[in-house]
Design an enzyme around this catalytic site. Structure first.
Site, PDB file in Angstrom:
ATOM      1  N   SER A 164      24.709  -1.352 -25.732  1.00  0.00           N
ATOM      2  CA  SER A 164      24.114  -0.027 -25.893  1.00  0.00           C
ATOM      3  C   SER A 164      22.957   0.109 -24.920  1.00  0.00           C
ATOM      4  O   SER A 164      22.388  -0.899 -24.462  1.00  0.00           O
ATOM      5  CB  SER A 164      23.601   0.153 -27.327  1.00  0.00           C
ATOM      6  OG  SER A 164      22.764   1.279 -27.452  1.00  0.00           O
ATOM      7  N   TYR A 177      18.763  -2.662 -34.626  1.00  0.00           N
ATOM      8  CA  TYR A 177      19.889  -2.359 -33.741  1.00  0.00           C
ATOM      9  C   TYR A 177      19.558  -2.755 -32.303  1.00  0.00           C
ATOM     10  O   TYR A 177      20.368  -3.411 -31.626  1.00  0.00           O
ATOM     11  CB  TYR A 177      20.195  -0.871 -33.834  1.00  0.00           C
ATOM     12  CG  TYR A 177      21.333  -0.411 -32.944  1.00  0.00           C
ATOM     13  CD1 TYR A 177      22.658  -0.650 -33.305  1.00  0.00           C
ATOM     14  CD2 TYR A 177      21.086   0.279 -31.767  1.00  0.00           C
ATOM     15  CE1 TYR A 177      23.706  -0.217 -32.499  1.00  0.00           C
ATOM     16  CE2 TYR A 177      22.120   0.708 -30.951  1.00  0.00           C
ATOM     17  CZ  TYR A 177      23.428   0.470 -31.332  1.00  0.00           C
ATOM     18  OH  TYR A 177      24.466   0.899 -30.524  1.00  0.00           O
TER      19      TYR A 177
END
Length: 338
Positions: A164, A177
């Site tokens: 990501s 995350y």
């Protein structure tokens, strides 16, 4: 000095040779692909893209009903198989690999896509939150990639790691995350270097936010409705987010090219270079922006995003379309749960 020069020259020659191996476009026709987290969201979009390129896919997910709906939606006959499994359990991973070999004759491409996301203030995140997300997002790809290596080596295969932009720049209110995705980008670099000697290519992709319908499945902490509204709105903003099928196409393109790493989406590229060229300014801007986000609460309890829906998020047409198209609605219902 002579030895050092020879070592440097040898390393350069080896690097050039490896690059030549992985720079030739990888033909996906007839290849067997295993996709974790393949029953919905980005995983489902990736499956559709691999099928377009002539591959056969095996979808792995925890829920049989989701897998069944995904296979029906892909509508590709015997080119789609499914396997129920939890990526945090090694016996499940071993069973999935055995089923792929049994049903598809082997494994050519491993796509580590399964992941968790938690949204909320750092003050409401616990050590357990960090450990749980690391198990799914970082350790599961490590374990599965190593288990799959003998088969991938035999077939000169490929590994795709879905990281990501949050693995390049730590995003406020996504601390666990981001930590896990930073680990994935490092894992991708390590695997690529180590797997190259076995003829296996590794590509890590770092996408921006995507319209996958996945906020419903996210864990939300703090002021639930405000956190979810912000997360779901940004995730479905046409100005900065990508359609899932566009993101999937670019990821598969990166795999075919043999890229070591690929930023997916303009905002991801901008953030990567902002962090590299002006780390202090980037950090200061992120710290400033955090002041405008919802404050922490006394409770550390988490709920699923779909339990924090409001009229603002429930009736967002872009979000609803992504949820329907990518199997994010429970029972394939026409509208999200309240």
């Amino acid at each position: 000095m002579r030895i050092s020069k020879r070592l440097v020259l040898g390393a350069a020659v080896a690097a050039i040779a490896a690059r030549r191996v992985f720079s030739s476009p990888y033909n996906l026709t007839g290849k067997s692909v295993l996709i974790t987290g393949g029953s919905r969201g980005l995983g489902l979009a990736l499956a559709a893209e691999f099928l377009k390129r002539g591959a056969r896919v095996t979808l792995m997910a925890r829920t049989g009903a989701d897998l069944e709906r995904a296979a029906q939606q892909l509508d590709a006959g015997d080119r789609v198989h499914t396997v129920i499994g939890d990526v945090t359990r090694q016996d499940n991973l071993e069973r999935a690999l055995e089923q792929v070999k049994h049903k598809s004759g082997g494994l050519d491409v491993l796509v580590n896509n399964a992941g968790l996301i938690q949204s909320g203030p750092l003050d409401n995140m616990t050590e357990s939150d960090f450990r749980k997300i690391m198990e799914v997002n970082a350790f599961a790809p490590l374990i599965l990639s190593r288990l799959a290596l003998p088969e991938l080596r035999r077939r000169s295969g490929r590994v795709l790691l879905v990281a990501s932009v949050g693995g390049k720049v730590a995003v406020p209110h996504l601390a666990p995350y981001s930590v896990s995705k930073f680990a994935v980008t490092g894992l991708g670099q390590a695997l690529r270097a180590e797997f190259a000697q076995h003829g296996v290519g590794v590509t890590t992709v770092c996408p921006t936010v995507m319209r996958t319908g996945s906020p419903r499945q996210a864990q939300v902490k703090g002021q639930y409705q405000k956190e979810y509204a912000l997360f779901a709105t940004v995730d479905n903003s046409p100005l900065i987010s990508l359609d899932a099928d566009v993101a999937a196409r670019r990821m598969v393109d990166a795999l075919i090219r043999g890229d070591a790493e690929a930023m997916i989406g303009g905002s991801a590229v901008i953030l990567k270079y902002a962090q590299a060229l002006a780390p202090q300014l980037t950090a200061d801007l992120l710290a400033l922006g955090t002041r405008f986000l919802p404050a922490a609460t006394q409770s550390d309890q988490a709920i699923q995003g779909k339990a924090a829906e409001t009229p603002l998020t429930r009736h967002n047409p872009i979000k609803r379309e992504a949820e329907r198209e990518l199997n994010e609605l429970d029972g394939n219902q026409d509208s999200p749960s309240p």
